[in-house]
Design a protein around this motif. Structure first.
Motif, short mmCIF file in Angstrom:
data_model
loop_
_atom_site.label_atom_id
_atom_site.label_comp_id
_atom_site.label_asym_id
_atom_site.label_seq_id
_atom_site.Cartn_x
_atom_site.Cartn_y
_atom_site.Cartn_z
N VAL A 1 -9.31 -0.97 0.31
CA VAL A 1 -9.13 -2.31 0.26
C VAL A 1 -10.29 -3.00 0.12
O VAL A 1 -11.16 -2.74 0.79
CB VAL A 1 -8.60 -2.80 1.79
CG1 VAL A 1 -8.36 -4.13 1.91
CG2 VAL A 1 -7.40 -1.92 1.97
N VAL A 2 -10.37 -3.91 -0.95
CA VAL A 2 -11.59 -4.69 -1.23
C VAL A 2 -11.26 -6.26 -1.07
O VAL A 2 -9.99 -6.62 -1.87
CB VAL A 2 -12.18 -4.33 -2.80
CG1 VAL A 2 -13.28 -5.32 -3.11
CG2 VAL A 2 -12.26 -2.97 -2.83
N ALA A 3 -11.88 -7.00 -0.31
CA ALA A 3 -11.72 -8.20 -0.15
C ALA A 3 -12.73 -8.98 -1.01
O ALA A 3 -13.95 -9.02 -1.20
CB ALA A 3 -11.73 -8.62 1.20
N VAL A 4 -12.32 -10.19 -1.62
CA VAL A 4 -13.21 -11.32 -2.20
C VAL A 4 -12.84 -12.47 -1.77
O VAL A 4 -11.90 -12.81 -1.70
CB VAL A 4 -12.97 -11.27 -3.95
CG1 VAL A 4 -13.89 -12.21 -4.52
CG2 VAL A 4 -13.03 -9.94 -4.30
N GLY B 1 0.79 -1.19 0.21
CA GLY B 1 -0.01 0.09 -0.06
C GLY B 1 0.96 1.36 0.00
O GLY B 1 2.04 1.12 -0.45
N PRO B 2 0.14 2.47 0.17
CA PRO B 2 1.06 3.50 0.43
C PRO B 2 2.30 3.56 1.20
O PRO B 2 2.43 3.01 2.22
CB PRO B 2 -0.06 4.54 1.24
CG PRO B 2 -1.47 4.06 0.76
CD PRO B 2 -0.83 2.43 0.86
N LEU C 1 -7.53 -6.42 -3.25
CA LEU C 1 -7.29 -5.54 -3.96
C LEU C 1 -7.08 -4.41 -3.25
O LEU C 1 -7.89 -3.87 -2.40
CB LEU C 1 -8.51 -5.39 -5.16
CG LEU C 1 -8.75 -6.51 -5.94
CD1 LEU C 1 -10.16 -6.20 -6.62
CD2 LEU C 1 -7.88 -6.99 -6.76
N VAL C 2 -5.91 -3.75 -3.32
CA VAL C 2 -5.69 -2.45 -2.60
C VAL C 2 -5.32 -1.44 -3.79
O VAL C 2 -4.60 -1.43 -4.68
CB VAL C 2 -4.34 -2.58 -1.83
CG1 VAL C 2 -3.98 -1.33 -1.07
CG2 VAL C 2 -4.41 -3.79 -1.02
#
Length: 117
Positions: A84-87, A48-49, A74-75
């Motif tokens: 932040v997306v979680a699948v 990430g950042p 997905l970051v």
């Protein structure tokens, strides 16, 4: 069909539980982060950042293996906010939502604005 961002049901009771956590952060009971939350946090910190391109705005993805399956994350960062997306499999959803809430608090503690879903 993606749910509306305005849906703010109580945490653990809907698709946008993270939005509910954001809307009522003071009412969230803090607990010791799970191993899943720590794994996600480490992955976001590495990708990430401050870890390269995402600091200038960019994206990364990674997978965390957990008992019962895998969580793909997905970051994406635009420099001001990290998303932040979680699948994951439906059976892991509640665990992942709790872990993402911990991650969001940890990132906020580090001075990073984050949104999770």
């Amino acid at each position: 069909h993606a749910p509306s961002a305005r849906n703010t049901r109580a945490p653990g009771h809907g698709v946008r539980a993270a939005a509910a956590v954001r809307a009522d952060a003071g009412a969230v009971e803090r607990r010791i982060p799970t191993e899943l939350a720590r794994s996600i946090e480490r992955g976001v910190a590495r990708r990430g950042p401050g870890a390269g391109t995402a600091a200038r705005g960019g994206s990364a993805s990674f997978t965390v293996n957990v008992a019962g399956g895998r969580v793909h994350l997905l970051v994406r960062s635009d420099g001001a906010c990290t998303r932040v997306v979680a699948v994951c499999a439906p059976l892991l959803r509640e665990r992942v939502e709790r872990a993402l809430a911990h991650v969001r608090f940890a990132l906020a503690g580090a001075g990073m604005r984050a949104e999770v879903a």
